[in-house]
Design an enzyme around this catalytic site. Structure first.
Site, short mmCIF file in Angstrom:
data_model
loop_
_atom_site.label_atom_id
_atom_site.label_comp_id
_atom_site.label_asym_id
_atom_site.label_seq_id
_atom_site.Cartn_x
_atom_site.Cartn_y
_atom_site.Cartn_z
N SER A 208 -45.42 43.87 9.94
CA SER A 208 -44.78 43.28 11.12
C SER A 208 -44.11 44.36 11.96
O SER A 208 -43.19 45.04 11.50
CB SER A 208 -43.73 42.25 10.70
OG SER A 208 -43.01 41.80 11.83
N HIS B 278 -49.03 42.40 12.69
CA HIS B 278 -48.34 41.17 13.08
C HIS B 278 -47.38 41.47 14.23
O HIS B 278 -46.52 42.35 14.11
CB HIS B 278 -47.56 40.62 11.88
CG HIS B 278 -47.02 39.25 12.07
ND1 HIS B 278 -47.81 38.12 12.00
CD2 HIS B 278 -45.76 38.82 12.30
CE1 HIS B 278 -47.05 37.05 12.19
NE2 HIS B 278 -45.79 37.45 12.38
N ASP C 110 -44.61 39.78 16.51
CA ASP C 110 -43.72 38.64 16.70
C ASP C 110 -43.26 38.57 18.15
O ASP C 110 -42.59 39.49 18.65
CB ASP C 110 -42.50 38.77 15.80
CG ASP C 110 -42.82 38.46 14.35
OD1 ASP C 110 -43.38 37.39 14.09
OD2 ASP C 110 -42.51 39.30 13.48
N MET D 83 -43.22 32.75 18.89
CA MET D 83 -41.99 32.00 18.68
C MET D 83 -41.34 31.78 20.03
O MET D 83 -40.32 32.37 20.38
CB MET D 83 -41.07 32.76 17.72
CG MET D 83 -41.58 32.78 16.29
SD MET D 83 -40.59 33.82 15.18
CE MET D 83 -41.40 35.40 15.46
N MET E 76 -43.36 29.56 7.42
CA MET E 76 -42.22 30.46 7.51
C MET E 76 -41.40 30.39 6.22
O MET E 76 -41.06 29.30 5.75
CB MET E 76 -41.34 30.11 8.70
CG MET E 76 -42.01 30.28 10.06
SD MET E 76 -42.52 31.99 10.39
CE MET E 76 -40.94 32.85 10.36
N GLY F 286 -36.75 34.18 13.87
CA GLY F 286 -35.86 34.75 14.87
C GLY F 286 -35.44 36.18 14.60
O GLY F 286 -35.27 36.96 15.53
N PHE F 287 -35.27 36.53 13.33
CA PHE F 287 -34.79 37.87 12.98
C PHE F 287 -35.50 38.37 11.74
O PHE F 287 -35.76 37.60 10.79
CB PHE F 287 -33.28 37.88 12.74
CG PHE F 287 -32.47 37.58 13.97
CD1 PHE F 287 -32.12 38.59 14.85
CD2 PHE F 287 -32.09 36.27 14.25
CE1 PHE F 287 -31.39 38.30 16.00
CE2 PHE F 287 -31.35 35.98 15.40
CZ PHE F 287 -31.01 37.00 16.28
N GLY F 288 -35.80 39.66 11.72
CA GLY F 288 -36.38 40.27 10.53
C GLY F 288 -35.30 40.61 9.52
O GLY F 288 -34.11 40.52 9.79
N GLY F 289 -35.73 41.00 8.33
CA GLY F 289 -34.81 41.44 7.30
C GLY F 289 -34.08 40.34 6.56
O GLY F 289 -33.14 40.62 5.79
#
Length: 232
Positions: A9, A33, A35, A68, A137, A142-145
Protein backbone atom coordinates in the site's frame (compact mmCIF):
# COMPACT_ATOMS: atom_id res chain seq x y z
CA UNK A 1 -5.99 -23.33 -5.60
CA UNK A 2 -5.52 -19.56 -5.20
CA UNK A 3 -2.42 -17.45 -5.61
CA UNK A 4 -1.04 -15.75 -2.51
CA UNK A 5 -0.89 -12.13 -3.64
CA UNK A 6 0.73 -9.26 -1.75
CA UNK A 7 -0.23 -5.68 -2.62
CA UNK A 8 2.02 -3.05 -1.00
CA UNK A 9 0.00 0.00 0.00
CA UNK A 10 1.50 3.28 -1.15
CA UNK A 11 -0.32 5.02 1.71
CA UNK A 12 2.55 3.79 3.92
CA UNK A 13 5.26 5.02 1.55
CA UNK A 14 7.07 8.36 1.60
CA UNK A 15 4.71 10.61 -0.36
CA UNK A 16 7.67 12.59 -1.64
CA UNK A 17 9.19 9.43 -3.15
CA UNK A 18 6.23 7.45 -4.43
CA UNK A 19 8.00 6.52 -7.65
CA UNK A 20 10.93 5.13 -5.64
CA UNK A 21 8.49 3.19 -3.48
CA UNK A 22 7.00 1.57 -6.56
CA UNK A 23 10.43 0.67 -7.92
CA UNK A 24 11.47 -0.82 -4.56
CA UNK A 25 8.97 -3.67 -4.97
CA UNK A 26 9.21 -4.11 -8.75
CA UNK A 27 9.42 -7.81 -9.59
CA UNK A 28 7.96 -8.77 -6.21
CA UNK A 29 4.63 -6.99 -5.72
CA UNK A 30 1.71 -8.58 -7.51
CA UNK A 31 -0.10 -5.22 -7.67
CA UNK A 32 0.31 -1.82 -6.01
CA UNK A 33 -2.51 -0.67 -3.77
CA UNK A 34 -3.48 2.99 -4.18
CA UNK A 35 -5.77 4.32 -1.43
CA UNK A 36 -7.87 7.22 -2.67
CA UNK A 37 -9.42 9.39 0.07
CA UNK A 38 -11.54 12.51 -0.25
CA UNK A 39 -11.84 13.83 3.36
CA UNK A 40 -15.59 13.14 3.22
CA UNK A 41 -16.12 9.39 3.16
CA UNK A 42 -13.07 9.10 5.41
CA UNK A 43 -11.31 11.85 7.42
CA UNK A 44 -8.17 11.91 5.30
CA UNK A 45 -6.91 12.99 1.88
CA UNK A 46 -4.78 10.84 -0.41
CA UNK A 47 -3.99 10.24 -4.07
CA UNK A 48 -5.80 12.10 -6.82
CA UNK A 49 -6.34 10.65 -10.32
CA UNK A 50 -3.10 12.32 -11.43
CA UNK A 51 -1.23 9.92 -9.13
CA UNK A 52 -2.37 7.01 -11.28
CA UNK A 53 -1.25 8.79 -14.44
CA UNK A 54 2.16 9.48 -12.92
CA UNK A 55 2.63 5.95 -11.60
CA UNK A 56 1.90 4.45 -14.99
CA UNK A 57 4.99 6.22 -16.31
CA UNK A 58 7.35 4.78 -13.67
CA UNK A 59 6.19 1.22 -13.02
CA UNK A 60 4.72 -1.74 -14.84
CA UNK A 61 3.13 -3.13 -11.67
CA UNK A 62 -0.69 -3.17 -12.04
CA UNK A 63 -2.47 -0.57 -9.93
CA UNK A 64 -5.26 -1.51 -7.53
CA UNK A 65 -7.20 1.69 -6.74
CA UNK A 66 -9.33 1.58 -3.60
CA UNK A 67 -11.77 4.48 -3.68
CA UNK A 68 -12.67 5.64 -0.18
CA UNK A 69 -14.72 8.51 -1.52
CA UNK A 70 -18.28 9.82 -1.33
CA UNK A 71 -19.18 9.74 -5.02
CA UNK A 72 -17.57 6.71 -6.69
CA UNK A 73 -20.29 6.71 -9.34
CA UNK A 74 -18.83 9.94 -10.69
CA UNK A 75 -15.11 9.20 -10.37
CA UNK A 76 -14.52 5.46 -10.60
CA UNK A 77 -14.32 5.07 -14.37
CA UNK A 78 -11.83 7.92 -14.56
CA UNK A 79 -9.31 5.96 -12.53
CA UNK A 80 -9.63 3.08 -14.96
CA UNK A 81 -9.20 5.43 -17.90
CA UNK A 82 -5.97 6.72 -16.37
CA UNK A 83 -4.52 3.24 -16.10
CA UNK A 84 -5.80 1.53 -12.95
CA UNK A 85 -6.06 -2.21 -13.53
CA UNK A 86 -8.65 -2.61 -10.77
CA UNK A 87 -11.00 -0.05 -9.25
CA UNK A 88 -12.66 -0.92 -5.94
CA UNK A 89 -15.71 1.01 -4.79
CA UNK A 90 -17.28 1.02 -1.33
CA UNK A 91 -20.68 -0.56 -0.87
CA UNK A 92 -21.56 2.17 1.63
CA UNK A 93 -20.95 4.96 -0.91
CA UNK A 94 -22.03 3.70 -4.34
CA UNK A 95 -25.50 4.75 -5.51
CA UNK A 96 -25.90 3.02 -8.88
CA UNK A 97 -23.92 -0.15 -8.58
CA UNK A 98 -24.69 -1.73 -11.97
CA UNK A 99 -24.01 1.45 -13.91
CA UNK A 100 -20.77 2.19 -12.06
CA UNK A 101 -19.36 -1.31 -12.41
CA UNK A 102 -20.28 -1.33 -16.10
CA UNK A 103 -18.45 1.97 -16.57
CA UNK A 104 -15.32 0.64 -14.85
CA UNK A 105 -15.31 -2.44 -17.06
CA UNK A 106 -15.96 -0.41 -20.19
CA UNK A 107 -12.86 1.61 -19.34
CA UNK A 108 -10.81 -1.60 -19.26
CA UNK A 109 -10.39 -2.36 -15.56
CA UNK A 110 -11.42 -5.08 -13.14
CA UNK A 111 -13.91 -4.17 -10.42
CA UNK A 112 -13.86 -4.59 -6.66
CA UNK A 113 -16.43 -4.18 -3.89
CA UNK A 114 -15.22 -3.00 -0.48
CA UNK A 115 -17.13 -3.22 2.78
CA UNK A 116 -16.33 -1.71 6.17
CA UNK A 117 -15.97 -4.03 9.19
CA UNK A 118 -19.60 -3.57 10.28
CA UNK A 119 -21.14 -3.90 6.80
CA UNK A 120 -22.55 -7.39 6.08
CA UNK A 121 -21.35 -9.00 2.87
CA UNK A 122 -24.67 -10.87 2.64
CA UNK A 123 -26.45 -7.60 1.87
CA UNK A 124 -24.69 -7.54 -1.52
CA UNK A 125 -24.66 -11.22 -2.38
CA UNK A 126 -26.89 -10.78 -5.44
CA UNK A 127 -24.46 -8.21 -6.85
CA UNK A 128 -21.19 -10.08 -6.31
CA UNK A 129 -21.27 -11.46 -9.85
CA UNK A 130 -20.51 -7.92 -11.05
CA UNK A 131 -17.12 -7.93 -9.33
CA UNK A 132 -13.69 -9.53 -9.62
CA UNK A 133 -12.59 -8.80 -6.06
CA UNK A 134 -14.20 -8.55 -2.63
CA UNK A 135 -12.33 -6.35 -0.14
CA UNK A 136 -13.07 -6.82 3.53
CA UNK A 137 -11.69 -3.98 5.61
CA UNK A 138 -9.88 -5.24 8.70
CA UNK A 139 -9.63 -1.72 10.11
CA UNK A 140 -11.92 1.30 9.92
CA UNK A 141 -10.90 2.95 6.65
CA UNK A 142 -9.11 6.28 6.63
CA UNK A 143 -5.65 5.87 8.14
CA UNK A 144 -2.77 3.45 7.78
CA UNK A 145 -0.90 1.83 10.65
CA UNK A 146 -4.00 0.70 12.54
CA UNK A 147 -4.29 -2.56 14.47
CA UNK A 148 -5.82 -5.57 12.71
CA UNK A 149 -9.38 -6.24 13.90
CA UNK A 150 -9.50 -9.92 14.86
CA UNK A 151 -13.27 -9.68 15.17
CA UNK A 152 -13.43 -9.54 11.35
CA UNK A 153 -11.96 -13.08 11.04
CA UNK A 154 -15.37 -14.83 11.28
CA UNK A 155 -16.64 -12.49 8.56
CA UNK A 156 -13.71 -13.47 6.35
CA UNK A 157 -14.43 -17.17 6.93
CA UNK A 158 -18.11 -16.65 6.10
CA UNK A 159 -17.24 -14.71 2.95
CA UNK A 160 -14.89 -17.47 1.82
CA UNK A 161 -17.62 -20.07 2.30
CA UNK A 162 -20.13 -17.91 0.45
CA UNK A 163 -17.83 -17.41 -2.55
CA UNK A 164 -16.93 -21.08 -2.69
CA UNK A 165 -20.49 -22.35 -2.23
CA UNK A 166 -21.79 -20.11 -5.00
CA UNK A 167 -18.90 -20.80 -7.32
CA UNK A 168 -18.01 -17.11 -7.52
CA UNK A 169 -14.52 -16.52 -8.90
CA UNK A 170 -13.61 -13.44 -6.85
CA UNK A 171 -10.33 -12.68 -5.18
CA UNK A 172 -10.85 -12.20 -1.44
CA UNK A 173 -8.77 -9.25 -0.28
CA UNK A 174 -8.19 -7.68 3.13
CA UNK A 175 -6.78 -4.26 3.95
CA UNK A 176 -5.64 -3.07 7.36
CA UNK A 177 -3.12 -4.23 9.92
CA UNK A 178 -1.60 -6.96 7.74
CA UNK A 179 1.82 -7.86 9.12
CA UNK A 180 3.91 -10.80 10.29
CA UNK A 181 1.70 -11.25 13.36
CA UNK A 182 -1.65 -11.29 11.52
CA UNK A 183 -1.18 -12.61 7.97
CA UNK A 184 -1.25 -16.28 8.96
CA UNK A 185 -4.63 -15.95 10.71
CA UNK A 186 -6.02 -14.17 7.68
CA UNK A 187 -4.65 -16.75 5.26
CA UNK A 188 -6.20 -19.60 7.26
CA UNK A 189 -9.53 -17.73 7.24
CA UNK A 190 -9.56 -17.75 3.44
CA UNK A 191 -7.85 -14.58 2.20
CA UNK A 192 -5.77 -14.74 -0.97
CA UNK A 193 -4.97 -11.03 -1.55
CA UNK A 194 -3.23 -9.16 1.25
CA UNK A 195 -2.78 -5.38 1.28
CA UNK A 196 0.25 -4.55 3.42
CA UNK A 197 1.44 -1.02 4.09
CA UNK A 198 3.68 -0.40 7.08
CA UNK A 199 4.81 -4.04 7.14
CA UNK A 200 6.35 -3.52 3.69
CA UNK A 201 7.33 0.15 3.50
CA UNK A 202 8.35 0.36 7.13
CA UNK A 203 11.02 -2.28 6.51
CA UNK A 204 14.59 -1.60 5.49
CA UNK A 205 14.11 -3.88 2.48
CA UNK A 206 10.49 -3.63 1.26
CA UNK A 207 10.88 -6.41 -1.32
CA UNK A 208 12.28 -8.85 1.23
CA UNK A 209 9.55 -7.95 3.73
CA UNK A 210 6.92 -8.56 1.05
CA UNK A 211 8.30 -11.99 0.20
CA UNK A 212 8.52 -12.91 3.88
CA UNK A 213 4.82 -12.11 4.27
CA UNK A 214 3.99 -14.21 1.23
CA UNK A 215 5.98 -17.10 2.69
CA UNK A 216 3.98 -16.92 5.89
CA UNK A 217 0.68 -16.93 4.02
CA UNK A 218 1.74 -19.93 1.93
CA UNK A 219 2.84 -21.85 5.02
CA UNK A 220 -0.41 -21.09 6.83
CA UNK A 221 -2.89 -22.09 4.13
CA UNK A 222 -2.73 -25.19 1.92
CA UNK A 223 -5.19 -23.62 -0.52
CA UNK A 224 -2.66 -20.94 -1.48
CA UNK A 225 0.08 -21.33 -4.07
CA UNK A 226 3.02 -19.12 -5.00
CA UNK A 227 2.67 -16.96 -8.11
CA UNK A 228 4.38 -18.20 -11.25
CA UNK A 229 7.29 -15.88 -12.11
CA UNK A 230 6.91 -14.02 -15.37
CA UNK A 231 9.30 -15.09 -18.10
CA UNK A 232 11.62 -12.29 -19.18
Amino acid sequence: MATAQIYPSLLAADFGRVADAARAVEGHADWLHVDVMDYHFVPNLAFAPDTVTALRTVTTIPLDCHLMIDDPDRWAAGYAERGAANVTIHAEAVRDLPRTTDAIRAAGARTGLAVKPATPVERYVDDLHRFDLLLLMTIEPGFGGQKFMDEVLPKIEAARRLLDDRGLDLWLQIDGGVNAETIERAARAGVDVFVAGTAVYGAADPAAALEALRGQALAASPRLVAPVPEKG
